[in-house]
Scaffold this motif. Structure first.
Motif, PDB file in Angstrom:
ATOM      1  N   SER A 110       0.817  -1.215   0.000  1.00 23.68           N
ATOM      2  CA  SER A 110       0.000   0.000   0.000  1.00 23.68           C
ATOM      3  C   SER A 110       0.849   1.263   0.000  1.00 23.68           C
ATOM      4  O   SER A 110       0.312   2.369  -0.129  1.00 23.68           O
ATOM      5  N   SER A 111       2.157   1.124   0.171  1.00 21.55           N
ATOM      6  CA  SER A 111       3.054   2.277   0.159  1.00 21.55           C
ATOM      7  C   SER A 111       3.382   2.679  -1.279  1.00 21.55           C
ATOM      8  O   SER A 111       3.013   1.987  -2.236  1.00 21.55           O
ATOM      9  N   HIS A 112       4.098   3.790  -1.431  1.00 22.75           N
ATOM     10  CA  HIS A 112       4.447   4.270  -2.764  1.00 22.75           C
ATOM     11  C   HIS A 112       5.726   3.595  -3.277  1.00 22.75           C
ATOM     12  O   HIS A 112       6.591   3.191  -2.511  1.00 22.75           O
ATOM     13  N   ARG A 113       5.818   3.509  -4.586  1.00 23.89           N
ATOM     14  CA  ARG A 113       6.888   2.744  -5.225  1.00 23.89           C
ATOM     15  C   ARG A 113       8.302   3.198  -4.838  1.00 23.89           C
ATOM     16  O   ARG A 113       9.147   2.347  -4.521  1.00 23.89           O
ATOM     17  N   PRO A 114       8.616   4.493  -4.843  1.00 17.78           N
ATOM     18  CA  PRO A 114       9.983   4.891  -4.485  1.00 17.78           C
ATOM     19  C   PRO A 114      10.381   4.428  -3.077  1.00 17.78           C
ATOM     20  O   PRO A 114      11.533   4.057  -2.849  1.00 17.78           O
ATOM     21  N   TRP A 115       9.428   4.497  -2.148  1.00 23.30           N
ATOM     22  CA  TRP A 115       9.699   4.051  -0.780  1.00 23.30           C
ATOM     23  C   TRP A 115      10.029   2.555  -0.756  1.00 23.30           C
ATOM     24  O   TRP A 115      11.022   2.132  -0.170  1.00 23.30           O
ATOM     25  N   VAL A 116       9.207   1.782  -1.430  1.00 21.39           N
ATOM     26  CA  VAL A 116       9.379   0.328  -1.427  1.00 21.39           C
ATOM     27  C   VAL A 116      10.647  -0.082  -2.161  1.00 21.39           C
ATOM     28  O   VAL A 116      11.495  -0.796  -1.616  1.00 21.39           O
ATOM     29  N   THR A 117      10.798   0.371  -3.400  1.00 15.42           N
ATOM     30  CA  THR A 117      11.945  -0.064  -4.186  1.00 15.42           C
ATOM     31  C   THR A 117      13.255   0.481  -3.631  1.00 15.42           C
ATOM     32  O   THR A 117      14.296  -0.167  -3.731  1.00 15.42           O
ATOM     33  N   GLY A 118      13.198   1.671  -3.025  1.00 16.97           N
ATOM     34  CA  GLY A 118      14.407   2.233  -2.423  1.00 16.97           C
ATOM     35  C   GLY A 118      14.932   1.363  -1.297  1.00 16.97           C
ATOM     36  O   GLY A 118      16.136   1.092  -1.214  1.00 16.97           O
ATOM     37  N   HIS A 119      14.032   0.921  -0.426  1.00 16.04           N
ATOM     38  CA  HIS A 119      14.452   0.063   0.681  1.00 16.04           C
ATOM     39  C   HIS A 119      14.862  -1.330   0.191  1.00 16.04           C
ATOM     40  O   HIS A 119      15.836  -1.908   0.700  1.00 16.04           O
ATOM     41  N   LEU A 120      14.143  -1.863  -0.787  1.00 15.64           N
ATOM     42  CA  LEU A 120      14.513  -3.172  -1.323  1.00 15.64           C
ATOM     43  C   LEU A 120      15.920  -3.121  -1.932  1.00 15.64           C
ATOM     44  O   LEU A 120      16.732  -4.029  -1.725  1.00 15.64           O
ATOM     45  N   ALA A 121      16.190  -2.049  -2.673  1.00 14.98           N
ATOM     46  CA  ALA A 121      17.505  -1.895  -3.294  1.00 14.98           C
ATOM     47  C   ALA A 121      18.592  -1.728  -2.237  1.00 14.98           C
ATOM     48  O   ALA A 121      19.679  -2.310  -2.337  1.00 14.98           O
ATOM     49  N   ALA A 122      18.292  -0.942  -1.202  1.00 12.17           N
ATOM     50  CA  ALA A 122      19.273  -0.707  -0.148  1.00 12.17           C
ATOM     51  C   ALA A 122      19.647  -1.987   0.580  1.00 12.17           C
ATOM     52  O   ALA A 122      20.777  -2.129   1.060  1.00 12.17           O
TER      53      ALA A 122
END
Length: 230
Positions: A110-122
């Motif tokens: 339910s969160s926004h894509r930059p938040w999700v993908t940023g943490h996944l990438a990190a």
């Protein structure tokens, strides 16, 4: 037969929810007020429109206050605690096992894509997911099933061939509304919340291997087992 797994993000893969709740609790206490879990719990796993903590604080405080200053203070508090957050136990093992056994792997948040993908990438796991669906992709986030239905479509799977892993009641409700199996893995904050329908509850992904979870779900379905509530 289960052919795919779809993960939630916040609170399940990375426990962003506990420091967020704690940051708002600390903010409320600055003003001599208290934010309780029964109030906060209703908004976990869904969108920000479900509950505005700054409006709730103003109601409890019974007086206007500097919301911009409060937002900045709360955000600093949250960022400091989130900086030390690590992947929840068992996450890496589940992703590895899913790929080793040829399961399709998706994510619905339910969160926004930059938040999700940023943490996944990190955390080095962005490439582990074939399909990622976030708030930008739907008109309604969880508990609406749209996110899960879109993730299933992207994976090319029918609902009965996939299992969702969720940490919140809103997320579990979305998965069951989509017709999926659902395993709940509550975190420190959501552990005491009341969940609706789900098929299995585990304390941590480190407690039970992924393929054992899937075997239990398939056996339960074969025996006509009902989903659990609690």
């Amino acid at each position: 037969m289960i052919q795919g797994v779809i993960f939630d993000f916040d609170g399940l893969i990375l426990d962003t929810e506990t420091p967020e709740f704690e940051s708002f609790q600390a903010l409320f206490r600055r003003y001599g007020c208290e934010l309780t879990l029964d109030v906060w719990g209703a908004c976990i796993g869904t969108g920000p429109e479900a509950f505005d903590p700054y409006v709730h604080l103003e109601e409890l405080y019974a007086s206007p206050y500097d919301k911009e200053e409060a937002r900045a203070w709360r955000r600093r508090y949250y960022d400091e605690r989130l900086a030390s957050a690590v992947l929840r136990p068992g996450v890496l093992e589940y992703l590895q096992s899913a790929h080793e056994h040829g399961l399709r792997v998706g994510l619905a948040s339910s969160s926004h894509r930059p938040w999700v993908t940023g943490h996944l990438a990190a955390h080095g796991i962005l490439d582990a997911f074939e399909v990622i669906r976030t708030a930008e992709d739907v008109a309604q986030v969880k508990p609406d099933p749209a996110l899960y239905l879109l993730a299933l479509e992207g994976l090319g799977l029918p609902p009965e061939a996939a299992v969702a892993f969720e940490d919140s009641p809103n997320g579990a409700l979305a998965a069951k509304r989509a017709g999926m199996f659902c395993v709940t893995v509550p975190n420190e904050t959501t552990g005491s919340l009341v969940f609706g329908e789900h098929d299995l509850r585990i304390g941590s992904m480190a407690d039970m291997p992924l393929m054992e979870v899937i075997a239990r779900l398939e056996a339960q379905a074969g025996q006509g087992g009902r989903t659990r509530i609690g």
